[in-house]
Design a protein around this motif. Sequence first.
Motif, short mmCIF file in Angstrom:
data_model
loop_
_atom_site.label_atom_id
_atom_site.label_comp_id
_atom_site.label_asym_id
_atom_site.label_seq_id
_atom_site.Cartn_x
_atom_site.Cartn_y
_atom_site.Cartn_z
N ARG A 70 0.84 -1.21 0.00
CA ARG A 70 0.00 0.00 0.00
C ARG A 70 0.87 1.24 0.00
O ARG A 70 0.66 2.19 -0.76
N THR A 101 2.67 1.63 -3.36
CA THR A 101 1.72 2.09 -4.38
C THR A 101 1.52 3.59 -4.26
O THR A 101 1.41 4.29 -5.28
N LYS A 110 -5.44 6.62 -6.62
CA LYS A 110 -4.62 5.52 -6.08
C LYS A 110 -5.38 4.73 -5.01
O LYS A 110 -5.37 3.50 -5.03
N THR A 111 -6.02 5.42 -4.09
CA THR A 111 -6.77 4.71 -3.05
C THR A 111 -7.92 3.92 -3.65
O THR A 111 -8.16 2.78 -3.25
N ILE A 159 -6.43 0.81 -5.27
CA ILE A 159 -5.98 -0.12 -4.22
C ILE A 159 -7.18 -0.87 -3.64
O ILE A 159 -7.17 -2.10 -3.52
N ASN A 160 -8.21 -0.13 -3.30
CA ASN A 160 -9.38 -0.77 -2.68
C ASN A 160 -10.13 -1.66 -3.65
O ASN A 160 -10.60 -2.74 -3.28
N GLY A 172 -8.14 -4.82 -4.06
CA GLY A 172 -8.35 -5.63 -2.87
C GLY A 172 -9.69 -6.35 -2.88
O GLY A 172 -9.79 -7.51 -2.48
N CYS A 220 -4.92 -8.56 2.21
CA CYS A 220 -5.98 -7.64 1.79
C CYS A 220 -6.29 -6.61 2.89
O CYS A 220 -6.53 -5.44 2.59
N PHE A 265 -3.44 -4.10 2.82
CA PHE A 265 -3.32 -3.38 1.55
C PHE A 265 -4.44 -2.37 1.36
O PHE A 265 -4.21 -1.23 1.00
N THR A 266 -5.67 -2.79 1.61
CA THR A 266 -6.80 -1.89 1.40
C THR A 266 -6.96 -0.96 2.59
O THR A 266 -6.40 -1.21 3.65
#
Length: 122
Positions: free
Chosen positions: A18, A21, A35-36, A39-40, A43, A73, A76-77
């Motif tokens: 995360r 990224t 980006k968020t 990422i989500n 995930g 996950c 990361f999320t």
Amino acid sequence: MLNCLVVALGGGIGACLRYLTGLIPFKEPFTFPVKTLMINLLGCFVIGLIAALAVKNSSLSPKTVLFIKTGLCGGFTTFSTFALETEALIKAGYIGFAVVYVVLSVVVGVGLAFAGQVVVGK
């Protein structure tokens, strides 16, 4: 205790991914948190994929599933960043962007969790 270590390892790796990224040099247009969102959404797809694989493939180790679903996950999320960025968009007067961000995150995220399961054939 071993399960806690499995989750911690996955969570640490997910959090590092995360962070890395976030370092990708990508100019987010109109202060939209691309980006968020990515990422989500990634995930959501991965957790749907691993959940379906766990159901379909009984030889998949429960620790592997725990490592990926809860650890990787989970690390990361980021729901808290999603909430903070939504609040920042609203405060900055970007109400429309905030609504789009929330709808994309929730609707597309749930859709991708389903898509991950469809890929596996569940």
